[in-house]
Scaffold this motif. Structure first.
Motif: not given
Length: 795
Positions: A110-123
């Motif tokens: 499990e993760a926060t929305w910020d962590e999940a979206m940050d990974r997507i945006v960074r990649r």
């Protein structure tokens, strides 16, 4: 309240030709509740098939508690099918995704929305800088709303500049759109469900409407039960309820549909059943078509198809002498090696007879999913937004001006990338980022062992956006919890161009968010901008996204400018085009013989029906300068994988009455799951007798790609053909990835596709069959009245 499982089509309400279909309101509420217990009813339509049945959601204590049909809806007149009645329970399933997940050390946590979206945006940013937009791909669904499809198309094509965007409608109905473009220059169904009310002959080509669109089948059954019933022609290798009700049932060998249609068209031409005046005024290509079908007399077609020459003549006479002929087409034609060529021949039948634009006449190239039409018209598949032509620079410039982005950012140096090509690009490492929303390719794509290998690559960054932890989610780097139907607001369009509004009824569970909000959040975090430096896309919620889509559709065949949320709250279902000239919508297209096919306006210049090679603009203009309907012939080509001595059966897969797609929702509705809990294998009674196989025996079906183990169901399918439902995956088994599974039909299917529509082949695979053990139970489904529910429905 009827028994929606044992009586899937309900009781009959007979009516005659030209009369209105009587109203019958169906309803199902959670146990113990009555209408008086319901806090409020919320407007929507069905999302577990393409029929678009209008219904209301019952809300009790903040939860969905049931549904009832809407009597005033133009599609269903109050009726609901089994998936409508019970499928809503998936919203309340305890295993809904409630929080984002990210992969660390090989496991999802499990993760926060910020962590999940940050990974997507960074990649995303890393790949844009190093490999460019062609390294990013998006694969979406025929279950998202129009607002969401349009937003994703804008982000992918106008924001990022990638050509890699497609929908899972590629699997079920890309041939529908392609065949309409080939014949009429543009997508969009010419006809309407109301034509059932007027037709004196209905021909269903590879369309098991009883299972795929049960409410439409109820409408046909009610016509059959009334005065002046229509004559029914069914083309299907299985003995479906449609086949049993038909006056004439043709059961061709899989993969021979073009030969069969050429045999029928031969008789139409030879017997003078053509409307020559209409053909001369409104079509091009007659001479080439007539010359081709002349080579397929019934005897030759019969030898190829394995049906009788007299049956072909009878089918042609039924279609050729009808005064009001309605044709429908679906997966039996769409999922084969000559899919578009076969579907186009059905269009040719309608055009030769001049059966367009009048009540009871025309063709419906059906959809399989509830919002399949939206993926096509909004540009979330292999087309540009608003049925624009990627090969027409003026259309691309129009779209760029609408979005206020550089025209060169919108890829148009070649056709948009289709799903099967994207899969190949991922396999070779050219596609490095794949965002999959509301679909489940780890069960629904062909040759699943290959799909699992591709999804499991370390170099491929996979984002899965879904309401449940699907088989595909098991391969994801990031999983985003999505809201479902009933938990968000938007519009969607059914198979006869009817637009419905679906209102938010309840809050999504936990941190789940609407797909539209997730896409817009991604765009903002990526800091996508238009030419003026403003955030792109500029809209912020469902209604402003709808307004954006209206502007994109203006002046195009799928014009939505006359629609609004307020209008759709008053009138239950309106067909596009709906504009200033057609403020109440448009029941039928082409009543005046004017088509969307002019060279400067058409959606597509067409393709070679045998090779799929696109025509150049100059070729199209020379062939069809006045924008008429197009008669296009095709020769029969043998299937790529015919039966052999080692694999003597032709395997086909398909849908069933009680389940949708990969059971992600219907498998969580108790009544639907109990009605069909396990995969089964259909074979002919004669083949079963020869192999010593009895009802319920455990059998193995094997192809060059894998094996499936299922319980046998001897039935009326034609000899030499096996059928497996494709819905059954692995999410509810001990191995949800499916690495060691032998349950999913797509373990067996082949990586191949129609050259024109790029639709994968699920109807032509060579298979072997053997008995493993005797029946451990009388049937693979719950017994009912001495026969199983599914058996009584199938047979």
């Amino acid at each position: 309240m009827r028994d929606g499982i044992a009586e899937p089509w309900g009781t009959r309400t007979p009516y005659g030709a030209g009369e209105g279909w009587p109203i019958r309101v169906d309803e199902h509420l959670a146990d113990g509740l009555t209408d008086g217990d319901i806090d409020r009813w919320v407007r929507t339509a069905a999302v577990l098939h393409s029929n678009g049945d209008g219904l209301d959601i019952a809300v009790k204590d903040g939860r969905i508690a049931g549904v009832r049909g809407r009597a005033d809806d133009r599609v269903n007149h109050g009726r609901l099918d089994p998936k409508d009645l019970f499928g809503w329970q998936a919203n309340n399933a305890p295993d809904r995704l409630r929080t984002p997940l990210v992969r660390d050390d090989g496991a999802l946590r499990e993760a926060t929305w910020d962590e999940a979206m940050d990974r997507i945006v960074r990649r995303s940013r890393e790949l844009l800088e190093t490999d460019g937009p062609g390294s990013l791909g998006f694969y979406t669904s025929g279950q998202l709303f129009a607002e969401e499809d349009y937003t994703l198309a804008a982000i992918a094509r106008g924001g990022l500049g990638t050509n890699h965007l497609d929908g899972n409608t590629r699997l079920c109905t890309s041939t529908a759109g392609e065949s309409l473009k080939e014949s009429f220059g543009c997508d969009g169904q010419p006809s309407s469900y109301t034509d059932v009310d007027h037709a004196d002959a209905i021909a269903l080509f590879g369309h098991n409407v009883a299972a795929t669109q049960p409410v439409l089948w109820s409408r046909i059954l009610d016509r059959l039960a009334g005065p002046e019933p229509p004559r029914l022609l069914c083309v299907d290798p299985r003995e479906t309820p449609v086949a049993k009700a038909a006056e004439l049932h043709l059961a061709p060998l899989p993969g021979t549909n073009v030969a069969l249609m050429n045999g029928i068209l031969h008789e139409i031409v030879e017997n003078g059943w053509c409307d020559r005046a209409w053909i001369q005024k409104h079509t091009v290509g007659y001479d080439d078509l007539a010359a081709t079908v002349r080579e397929y007399p019934p005897e030759r077609a019969a030898a190829i198809c394995g049906v009788g020459a007299d049956e072909i003549r009878a089918a042609a006479r039924l279609a050729g002498t009808a005064e009001r002929l309605l044709c429908t087409v679906l997966q039996g034609f769409y999922q084969s090696h000559q899919a578009t060529a076969a579907a186009v021949q059905v269009n040719n039948l309608v055009l030769l007879r001049g059966m367009l634009g009048r009540p009871g006449c025309g063709v419906l190239q059906m959809n399989g999913q509830p919002t399949a039409q939206n993926t096509r018209e909004c540009g979330a598949d292999g087309d540009l937004t608003g049925f624009r032509n990627w090969h027409n620079d003026t259309h691309v410039s129009q779209l760029a001006e609408l979005w206020n982005v550089p025209a060169e950012r919108i890829p148009h140096d070649g056709p948009p990338t289709h799903l099967m090509k994207m899969l190949s690009l991922a396999e070779t490492g050219d596609l490095r980022f794949w965002w999959i929303s509301a679909t489940n390719p780890a069960v629904s794509l062909p040759e699943l062992a290959r799909v699992r290998r591709i999804l499991g690559q370390d170099r491929l960054f996979v984002v899965v956006q879904d309401a449940f932890r699907t088989e595909t989610a098991e391969f994801a780097d990031v999983v985003l919890p999505a809201a479902m139907w009933g938990e968000k607001t938007g519009t969607f369009t059914n198979a006869d161009r009817t637009v419905h509004l679906s209102e938010k009824a309840v809050e999504p569970p936990g941190q789940a968010r609407p797909d539209l909000d997730i896409f817009l959040d991604y765009a903002r975090r990526m800091d996508l901008r238009d030419n003026a430096g403003e955030p792109f896309p500029p809209w912020h919620d469902a209604e402003s996204a709808f307004a954006g889509w209206q502007r994109a559709s203006a002046g195009r065949p799928c014009d939505y400018t006359g629609l609004s949320y307020e209008k759709l709250r008053v009138k239950s279902g309106i067909q596009w085009p709906c504009d200033e000239a057609h403020p109440d919508g448009t029941e039928r297209l082409y009543p005046d013989g004017q088509f969307f096919a002019a060279p400067d306006y058409c959606e597509d210049y067409g393709k070679d029906l045998h090779t799929g090679k696109p025509l150049e603009p100059e070729e199209y203009r020379a062939f069809n300068p006045r924008g008429q309907a197009m008669l296009k012939p095709a020769r029969y080509l043998t299937p790529h994988e015919p039966p052999t001595a080692e694999h003597p059966f032709a395997l086909i897969t398909g849908r069933t009455l009680y389940h949708f797609h990969t059971r992600t929702k219907t498998g969580r509705a108790p009544q639907l799951e109990d009605a069909a809990p396990e995969v089964w294998a259909e074979l002919s009674r004669r083949d079963a007798e020869r192999a010593g196989i009895a009802e319920g025996d455990l059998v193995e079906i094997r192809t060059a790609r894998g094996r499936v183990v299922a319980k046998a169901r001897p039935c009326g399918i034609r000899d030499g053909v096996l059928f497996l439902p494709f819905h059954y995956g692995y999410w509810d088994t001990a191995d949800p990835t499916g690495h060691n599974g032998h349950r999913a039909a797509n373990e067996l299917t082949v990586t191949d596709w129609d050259p024109v529509s790029k639709q994968p082949l699920f109807k032509t695979a060579a298979a072997a069959l053997r008995r493993l053990s005797a029946a451990g139970a009388p049937s693979p489904v719950a017994a009912a009245g001495g026969r199983t529910v599914s058996e009584r429905v199938v047979q």
